[in-house]
Design a protein around this motif. Structure first.
Motif, mmCIF file in Angstrom:
data_model
loop_
_atom_site.group_PDB
_atom_site.id
_atom_site.type_symbol
_atom_site.label_atom_id
_atom_site.label_comp_id
_atom_site.label_asym_id
_atom_site.label_seq_id
_atom_site.Cartn_x
_atom_site.Cartn_y
_atom_site.Cartn_z
ATOM 1 N N ARG A 95 0.838 -1.207 0.000
ATOM 2 C CA ARG A 95 0.000 0.000 0.000
ATOM 3 C C ARG A 95 0.867 1.248 0.000
ATOM 4 N NH1 ARG A 95 -2.420 0.528 6.185
ATOM 5 N NH2 ARG A 95 -0.323 0.433 7.043
ATOM 6 N N GLU A 153 -2.743 1.714 -8.384
ATOM 7 C CA GLU A 153 -3.887 0.801 -8.446
ATOM 8 C C GLU A 153 -3.766 -0.157 -9.621
ATOM 9 O OE1 GLU A 153 -7.078 3.665 -8.282
ATOM 10 O OE2 GLU A 153 -7.242 3.439 -6.091
ATOM 11 N N GLU A 154 -3.286 0.340 -10.765
ATOM 12 C CA GLU A 154 -3.087 -0.529 -11.924
ATOM 13 C C GLU A 154 -2.036 -1.598 -11.640
ATOM 14 O OE1 GLU A 154 -2.129 2.165 -15.104
ATOM 15 O OE2 GLU A 154 -4.214 2.869 -15.286
ATOM 16 N N GLU A 168 -2.547 -1.127 -3.023
ATOM 17 C CA GLU A 168 -3.623 -0.446 -2.308
ATOM 18 C C GLU A 168 -3.238 1.019 -2.104
ATOM 19 O OE1 GLU A 168 -5.599 -0.454 2.149
ATOM 20 O OE2 GLU A 168 -4.415 -2.184 1.522
ATOM 21 N N VAL A 169 -4.211 1.896 -2.294
ATOM 22 C CA VAL A 169 -4.000 3.324 -2.137
ATOM 23 C C VAL A 169 -4.897 3.823 -1.012
ATOM 24 C CG1 VAL A 169 -4.420 5.557 -3.243
ATOM 25 C CG2 VAL A 169 -3.337 3.716 -4.535
ATOM 26 N N GLU A 170 -4.304 4.581 -0.087
ATOM 27 C CA GLU A 170 -5.088 5.187 0.981
ATOM 28 C C GLU A 170 -4.784 6.669 1.042
ATOM 29 O OE1 GLU A 170 -5.775 3.420 4.780
ATOM 30 O OE2 GLU A 170 -4.737 1.587 4.162
ATOM 31 N N MET A 190 -1.721 7.637 -7.957
ATOM 32 C CA MET A 190 -2.753 6.730 -7.412
ATOM 33 C C MET A 190 -3.218 5.750 -8.479
ATOM 34 S SD MET A 190 -5.121 9.258 -5.172
ATOM 35 C CE MET A 190 -4.429 10.332 -3.941
ATOM 36 N N ARG A 191 -3.461 6.269 -9.673
ATOM 37 C CA ARG A 191 -3.920 5.411 -10.771
ATOM 38 C C ARG A 191 -2.855 4.382 -11.137
ATOM 39 N NH1 ARG A 191 -4.709 9.052 -14.397
ATOM 40 N NH2 ARG A 191 -2.808 8.644 -15.553
#
Length: 120
Positions: free
Chosen positions: A81, A98-99, A103-105, A94-95
């Motif tokens: 993450r 995620e790709e 995990e992004v928070e 972020m993109r």
């Protein structure tokens, strides 16, 4: 849960400094990368893009413009993450994360540690 603090500093007035102390005090293994050498809570601040292994979490303390040179480095560490602390939110990174299945928070590491949400 090895954590990389990216944007580490020896300035005690900065949140990244406080985050390193709290992570260490709560028993998390920590690596720190910043623009200047130094030490915080016994953790050496490394410069550049050091080779690190088994990074679970990267907690960001760099504004979006300063993050761009680190994109490949961040993604190459293959963390589980990335925490985007206030002021570090970056839609492009972020993109990409995620790709890559990361995990992004969007959160505050200090608050997560205080509320025991960090380890969840």
């Amino acid at each position: 849960m090895h954590t990389l603090v990216l944007g580490a500093t020896t300035n005690p007035n900065r949140i990244a400094f406080q985050a390193i102390h709290r992570l260490v005090n709560q028993g998390y293994p920590v690596s720190a990368v910043g623009i200047r050498h130094g030490e915080v809570a016994g953790i050496p601040i490394q410069q550049g893009m050091p080779e690190l292994e088994d990074i679970h979490t990267i907690t960001l303390y760099l504004n979006p413009q300063r993050q761009e040179p680190y994109y490949d480095y961040i993604l190459g560490l293959k963390p589980k993450r990335i925490i985007f602390n206030p002021g570090t939110e970056n839609v492009q990174l972020m993109r990409l994360a995620e790709e890559a299945g990361i995990e992004v928070e969007i959160a505050c590491t200090l608050v997560m540690l205080a509320t025991r949400e960090y380890a969840k």
